[in-house]
Write a protein that holds these residues in place. Sequence first.
Motif, PDB file in Angstrom:
ATOM      1  N   VAL A  31       2.039  33.267   3.671  1.00  0.00           N
ATOM      2  CA  VAL A  31       2.404  33.335   5.081  1.00  0.00           C
ATOM      3  C   VAL A  31       3.874  33.712   5.149  1.00  0.00           C
ATOM      4  O   VAL A  31       4.724  33.003   4.629  1.00  0.00           O
ATOM      5  CB  VAL A  31       2.139  31.991   5.792  1.00  0.00           C
ATOM      6  N   TYR A  32       4.165  34.850   5.723  1.00  0.00           N
ATOM      7  CA  TYR A  32       5.544  35.345   5.749  1.00  0.00           C
ATOM      8  C   TYR A  32       6.250  34.895   7.023  1.00  0.00           C
ATOM      9  O   TYR A  32       5.649  34.818   8.093  1.00  0.00           O
ATOM     10  CB  TYR A  32       5.554  36.869   5.644  1.00  0.00           C
ATOM     11  N   ASN A  33       7.509  34.619   6.881  1.00  0.00           N
ATOM     12  CA  ASN A  33       8.316  34.206   8.015  1.00  0.00           C
ATOM     13  C   ASN A  33       8.799  35.453   8.749  1.00  0.00           C
ATOM     14  O   ASN A  33       9.627  36.198   8.239  1.00  0.00           O
ATOM     15  CB  ASN A  33       9.504  33.383   7.489  1.00  0.00           C
ATOM     16  N   LEU A  34       8.264  35.687   9.932  1.00  0.00           N
ATOM     17  CA  LEU A  34       8.601  36.924  10.632  1.00  0.00           C
ATOM     18  C   LEU A  34       9.717  36.749  11.650  1.00  0.00           C
ATOM     19  O   LEU A  34      10.224  37.720  12.173  1.00  0.00           O
ATOM     20  CB  LEU A  34       7.352  37.477  11.344  1.00  0.00           C
ATOM     21  N   ALA A  35      10.099  35.506  11.953  1.00  0.00           N
ATOM     22  CA  ALA A  35      11.162  35.309  12.938  1.00  0.00           C
ATOM     23  C   ALA A  35      12.514  35.616  12.291  1.00  0.00           C
ATOM     24  O   ALA A  35      12.784  35.222  11.159  1.00  0.00           O
ATOM     25  CB  ALA A  35      11.137  33.879  13.450  1.00  0.00           C
ATOM     26  N   ALA A  36      13.356  36.336  13.031  1.00  0.00           N
ATOM     27  CA  ALA A  36      14.644  36.771  12.476  1.00  0.00           C
ATOM     28  C   ALA A  36      15.611  35.600  12.350  1.00  0.00           C
ATOM     29  O   ALA A  36      15.627  34.697  13.181  1.00  0.00           O
ATOM     30  CB  ALA A  36      15.246  37.839  13.380  1.00  0.00           C
ATOM     31  N   THR A  37      16.390  35.634  11.296  1.00  0.00           N
ATOM     32  CA  THR A  37      17.469  34.651  11.112  1.00  0.00           C
ATOM     33  C   THR A  37      18.796  35.413  11.064  1.00  0.00           C
ATOM     34  O   THR A  37      18.817  36.637  11.169  1.00  0.00           O
ATOM     35  CB  THR A  37      17.272  33.854   9.809  1.00  0.00           C
ATOM     36  N   GLY A  38      19.901  34.683  10.869  1.00  0.00           N
ATOM     37  CA  GLY A  38      21.213  35.309  10.688  1.00  0.00           C
ATOM     38  C   GLY A  38      21.570  36.240  11.838  1.00  0.00           C
ATOM     39  O   GLY A  38      21.329  35.948  13.010  1.00  0.00           O
ATOM     40  N   ASN A  39      22.065  37.432  11.494  1.00  0.00           N
ATOM     41  CA  ASN A  39      22.514  38.371  12.534  1.00  0.00           C
ATOM     42  C   ASN A  39      21.342  38.980  13.316  1.00  0.00           C
ATOM     43  O   ASN A  39      21.559  39.592  14.355  1.00  0.00           O
ATOM     44  CB  ASN A  39      23.323  39.507  11.901  1.00  0.00           C
ATOM     45  N   GLY A  40      20.124  38.836  12.820  1.00  0.00           N
ATOM     46  CA  GLY A  40      18.958  39.373  13.518  1.00  0.00           C
ATOM     47  C   GLY A  40      18.533  38.538  14.710  1.00  0.00           C
ATOM     48  O   GLY A  40      17.711  38.964  15.515  1.00  0.00           O
ATOM     49  N   ARG A  41      19.066  37.323  14.843  1.00  0.00           N
ATOM     50  CA  ARG A  41      18.671  36.457  15.962  1.00  0.00           C
ATOM     51  C   ARG A  41      19.195  36.998  17.289  1.00  0.00           C
ATOM     52  O   ARG A  41      20.255  37.620  17.335  1.00  0.00           O
ATOM     53  CB  ARG A  41      19.259  35.046  15.778  1.00  0.00           C
ATOM     54  N   LEU A  42      18.462  36.739  18.370  1.00  0.00           N
ATOM     55  CA  LEU A  42      18.955  37.124  19.684  1.00  0.00           C
ATOM     56  C   LEU A  42      20.103  36.216  20.117  1.00  0.00           C
ATOM     57  O   LEU A  42      20.958  36.595  20.879  1.00  0.00           O
ATOM     58  CB  LEU A  42      17.833  37.041  20.725  1.00  0.00           C
ATOM     59  N   ARG A  43      20.103  34.987  19.601  1.00  0.00           N
ATOM     60  CA  ARG A  43      21.144  34.043  20.014  1.00  0.00           C
ATOM     61  C   ARG A  43      21.319  33.010  18.903  1.00  0.00           C
ATOM     62  O   ARG A  43      20.441  32.820  18.075  1.00  0.00           O
ATOM     63  CB  ARG A  43      20.744  33.343  21.320  1.00  0.00           C
ATOM     64  N   SER A  44      22.455  32.365  18.922  1.00  0.00           N
ATOM     65  CA  SER A  44      22.683  31.343  17.903  1.00  0.00           C
ATOM     66  C   SER A  44      23.287  30.085  18.545  1.00  0.00           C
ATOM     67  O   SER A  44      24.022  30.172  19.542  1.00  0.00           O
ATOM     68  CB  SER A  44      23.586  31.873  16.796  1.00  0.00           C
ATOM     69  N   PRO A  45      22.956  28.926  17.996  1.00  0.00           N
ATOM     70  CA  PRO A  45      23.426  27.676  18.607  1.00  0.00           C
ATOM     71  C   PRO A  45      24.876  27.353  18.241  1.00  0.00           C
ATOM     72  O   PRO A  45      25.313  27.607  17.128  1.00  0.00           O
ATOM     73  CB  PRO A  45      22.475  26.631  18.014  1.00  0.00           C
ATOM     74  N   VAL A  46      25.583  26.808  19.216  1.00  0.00           N
ATOM     75  CA  VAL A  46      26.975  26.388  18.987  1.00  0.00           C
ATOM     76  C   VAL A  46      27.050  24.905  19.357  1.00  0.00           C
ATOM     77  O   VAL A  46      26.544  24.496  20.402  1.00  0.00           O
ATOM     78  CB  VAL A  46      27.933  27.197  19.894  1.00  0.00           C
ATOM     79  N   TRP A  47      27.679  24.111  18.479  1.00  0.00           N
ATOM     80  CA  TRP A  47      27.710  22.656  18.689  1.00  0.00           C
ATOM     81  C   TRP A  47      29.083  22.223  19.190  1.00  0.00           C
ATOM     82  O   TRP A  47      30.110  22.700  18.728  1.00  0.00           O
ATOM     83  CB  TRP A  47      27.386  21.968  17.364  1.00  0.00           C
ATOM     84  N   GLU A  48      29.124  21.332  20.167  1.00  0.00           N
ATOM     85  CA  GLU A  48      30.392  20.767  20.620  1.00  0.00           C
ATOM     86  C   GLU A  48      30.294  19.247  20.558  1.00  0.00           C
ATOM     87  O   GLU A  48      29.226  18.689  20.833  1.00  0.00           O
ATOM     88  CB  GLU A  48      30.681  21.187  22.053  1.00  0.00           C
ATOM     89  N   ASN A  49      31.351  18.590  20.239  1.00  0.00           N
ATOM     90  CA  ASN A  49      31.260  17.175  19.924  1.00  0.00           C
ATOM     91  C   ASN A  49      31.257  16.266  21.145  1.00  0.00           C
ATOM     92  O   ASN A  49      32.287  15.841  21.641  1.00  0.00           O
ATOM     93  CB  ASN A  49      32.405  16.759  18.987  1.00  0.00           C
ATOM     94  N   ASN A  50      30.047  15.989  21.600  1.00  0.00           N
ATOM     95  CA  ASN A  50      29.858  14.936  22.592  1.00  0.00           C
ATOM     96  C   ASN A  50      28.740  14.042  22.058  1.00  0.00           C
ATOM     97  O   ASN A  50      28.001  13.405  22.775  1.00  0.00           O
ATOM     98  CB  ASN A  50      29.449  15.600  23.911  1.00  0.00           C
TER      99      ASN A  50
END
Length: 357
Positions: A283-302
Amino acid sequence: MEKEEYKIKTLNENKRMSTQELLQLITAKINEGYTNFDIEACGQHNIGGSSWAKDRDKELVFKITNPGQRAGAMALEKTKIIIEGSAPADVGWLNSGAKIIVKGDCGDTAAHCAAGGKIYVAGRVGTRSGALMKHDPKFTSPEFWVLKNTGSFGFEFMGGGIAVVCGYDCENMLSVLGSRSCVGMVGGIIYVRGPIQDMANCVDIQELCDNDISFLKIGLKEFLSDIERQNIYDELTIWSEWKKIVPLPDEKKEKNISVKEFRENQWIENGIFGDFIRDDYKVYNLAATGNGRLRSPVWENNCIDCKLCINNCPQGAIISQDKVYSSIDEKCIGCGICAAVCPKNCWSLKSNREEIS
Ligand code: SF4
Ligand code: SF4
């Protein structure tokens, strides 16, 4: 004043009316008060679907010859569609209440997703017919009646409704439901007359009870009358020739088989493309990772260190060190679950696409 029947000829002096032109013309005429249409079609799609009469109490009637795909798709209550002859794929797709009578055969996926109304077919229907039929108990159950037989893979993932396959003129067939019917069936009833084989193992094949016979006696009369075959009623009402197919209750179903086993033993021998290629069952992972993602999560400390994000991330992409959280680009697919589950709104999603101004 009652309007007379409106006739449409879609091929004039070698010029064919497009599907869009035809549907717009029908809508315009409905708005003028017409309710009866006689359409000499030329392969135009979607005829008879999703319309209602200007006066909602009146019935819309379409007589059609030579339709294209999806005749009667999403057709509504108070609609009657009579197809004089055969029709290609998707007749009555998502039928939502219409009566659709096909005087010949249907292509593939007849009654696919049907949710209401009745579909009557005087001949045979193609593969995957009746798949995904469903029944919302607030409405009457959809019915799908076929005089002869269905192609393979019929009634896949059927969730509700009633199908009747009469097996007429099928004397030399090994199965009037083709092969691999009813895979994933979870609801509804199929009445069938004649030989069946190679059924999915999630269904139970039963003898008819008195209620079934009462339903079929009444239903067959209306069906045969509408397709003009009343003369074969007696031949079709020898109840020992009929069976009822219903889904097995969950506790009797086989549990948790692997994808490999399903493809090899329950779907098609050697997998769906088994005749052409060897399947390694990875089963191949078809969802893009890294720079291929449409968006990436950013964490802020709360952060309250509840670990909901770590525990819900489908990729195992989130790490924390000394209560500082981050996601690993090479694993993260940008799905946003971390942001959705976080009670303190610590995660936001940054677009990886340039804004188009
Ligand atoms: S966006 Fe999805 S994959 Fe990426 S860290 Fe959040 S939950 Fe995990
Ligand atoms: S879900 Fe939010 S609050 Fe909980 S650990 Fe993750 S970032 Fe912190």
